[in-house]
Design an enzyme around this catalytic site. Sequence first.
Site, PDB file in Angstrom:
ATOM      1  N   PHE A  45      21.433  31.374  13.092  1.00  0.00           N
ATOM      2  CA  PHE A  45      22.186  32.619  12.969  1.00  0.00           C
ATOM      3  C   PHE A  45      23.087  32.524  11.747  1.00  0.00           C
ATOM      4  CE2 PHE A  45      20.715  32.971  17.213  1.00  0.00           C
ATOM      5  CZ  PHE A  45      20.739  34.317  17.539  1.00  0.00           C
ATOM      6  N   ALA A  46      22.954  33.509  10.858  1.00  0.00           N
ATOM      7  CA  ALA A  46      23.783  33.546   9.654  1.00  0.00           C
ATOM      8  C   ALA A  46      24.361  34.948   9.533  1.00  0.00           C
ATOM      9  CB  ALA A  46      22.961  33.191   8.422  1.00  0.00           C
ATOM     10  N   SER A  98      30.003  36.073   6.349  1.00  0.00           N
ATOM     11  CA  SER A  98      30.111  35.219   5.167  1.00  0.00           C
ATOM     12  C   SER A  98      29.186  34.020   5.218  1.00  0.00           C
ATOM     13  CB  SER A  98      31.562  34.740   4.999  1.00  0.00           C
ATOM     14  OG  SER A  98      31.964  33.979   6.125  1.00  0.00           O
ATOM     15  N   PHE A  99      28.618  33.721   6.407  1.00  0.00           N
ATOM     16  CA  PHE A  99      27.701  32.583   6.523  1.00  0.00           C
ATOM     17  C   PHE A  99      26.407  32.814   5.738  1.00  0.00           C
ATOM     18  CE2 PHE A  99      29.532  31.362  10.910  1.00  0.00           C
ATOM     19  CZ  PHE A  99      30.505  30.602  10.290  1.00  0.00           C
ATOM     20  N   SER A 107      22.975  25.251  14.414  1.00  0.00           N
ATOM     21  CA  SER A 107      24.092  25.884  13.713  1.00  0.00           C
ATOM     22  C   SER A 107      23.776  25.948  12.227  1.00  0.00           C
ATOM     23  CB  SER A 107      25.380  25.091  13.931  1.00  0.00           C
ATOM     24  OG  SER A 107      25.735  25.065  15.296  1.00  0.00           O
ATOM     25  N   HIS A 162      26.878  14.516  21.329  1.00  0.00           N
ATOM     26  CA  HIS A 162      27.999  14.863  20.456  1.00  0.00           C
ATOM     27  C   HIS A 162      28.430  13.643  19.649  1.00  0.00           C
ATOM     28  CE1 HIS A 162      31.852  16.429  19.120  1.00  0.00           C
ATOM     29  NE2 HIS A 162      31.501  17.615  19.579  1.00  0.00           N
ATOM     30  N   ALA A 163      28.536  13.804  18.335  1.00  0.00           N
ATOM     31  CA  ALA A 163      28.831  12.674  17.446  1.00  0.00           C
ATOM     32  C   ALA A 163      30.172  12.015  17.763  1.00  0.00           C
ATOM     33  CB  ALA A 163      28.809  13.142  15.991  1.00  0.00           C
ATOM     34  N   TRP A 184      32.150  12.468  20.790  1.00  0.00           N
ATOM     35  CA  TRP A 184      32.349  12.089  22.190  1.00  0.00           C
ATOM     36  C   TRP A 184      31.369  11.029  22.674  1.00  0.00           C
ATOM     37  CZ3 TRP A 184      36.836  12.993  24.075  1.00  0.00           C
ATOM     38  CH2 TRP A 184      37.563  14.106  23.651  1.00  0.00           C
ATOM     39  N   GLU A 242      30.085  25.421  24.473  1.00  0.00           N
ATOM     40  CA  GLU A 242      29.710  24.022  24.635  1.00  0.00           C
ATOM     41  C   GLU A 242      29.930  23.538  26.071  1.00  0.00           C
ATOM     42  OE1 GLU A 242      29.569  21.289  20.953  1.00  0.00           O
ATOM     43  OE2 GLU A 242      31.476  20.876  21.940  1.00  0.00           O
TER      44      GLU A 242
END
Length: 311
Positions: free
Chosen positions: A85-86, A89-90, A176, A198-199, A201, A266
């Site tokens: 999804f973009a 401004s993405f 993302s 998760h990087a 946690w 999340e």
Amino acid sequence: MKAKGRILLLTSCLFLLLLLLAKIHLRNHQEEELPLSDWFDPRRRLDVITTTDWLAPVIWEGTFDRKVLEKYYHKQNITMGLTVFAVSSFNGQYLDPFLQSASKFFMPGYRVIFYIMVDKSLKLPEMGHNPLQSFQVLVVSQERQWSDFDLMRMTVLSKHIREHIRFEVDFLFVMSVNMVFQNVFGVETLSTSVAQLHAWWYFRKTTHLPYERRPTSAAYIPFGLGDFYYAGAIIGGVPFQVLDFTHQYLKSVILDIENGVNSTYEKYLNKYFFLNKPTKLLSPEYSWDQTFNIPQQVHYVKVAHYPTDDL
């Protein structure tokens, strides 16, 4: 709210019918999966968790034989899907590096359909021609009620999976937009239901994991329970499994709204995987936050996850 409840009930009935029709497909798919012992060796990485309590593999560099997997999957004649999804401004700032890197590193050698969800007409960045890759730019209607990005994302994703994606691909990943591929994201990641560790946690004690602790929320996980903390940046699997998550997420959000509470995307994701164990977990190598120092356990960063102001 009563009208919403009736709509949700009708949607749930239709969705359950779809799931019943999908059961045979999922069962056959699981039966045809390559035996784990043919390509996965957890003994090669004794420094990390490589197998869950429910015997799902955790994919780290060094644990898998990609050549064996390639030989198997090339015979299956499969198509992969990658959704991003973009919006707003993405569109340019984050989408260009995402697509440029994904076209190089995401499932090279296989048919890939990129589903790019935008809120206005978009011109794709110039990329080298690859006959195995195609792009679908899907415009999201600009409606005032989309005050919640994740609610919009899951509603739109659910719609497109039901209407066409489930007929077009064998495996689907949703990522993302603020990510850049740095190494091959290959067929070692494929399974019925794929979750991303998760990087941050992953390297913390489970007692400190930030699950939803309010009993009034549909995302609630009691203290003392839980397996891992999963990141919302990547979710994947066969299309019907991803569709099931979107349905459960939307159902939980509506239930919380009716009860006057809300949680985060999340946390709903973690509740879903707590109840519906993923069949494969991706190590933090597949979504590494670039603001963190890289520990020795991470040998190769496959995908770098950037804060939204760093690209």
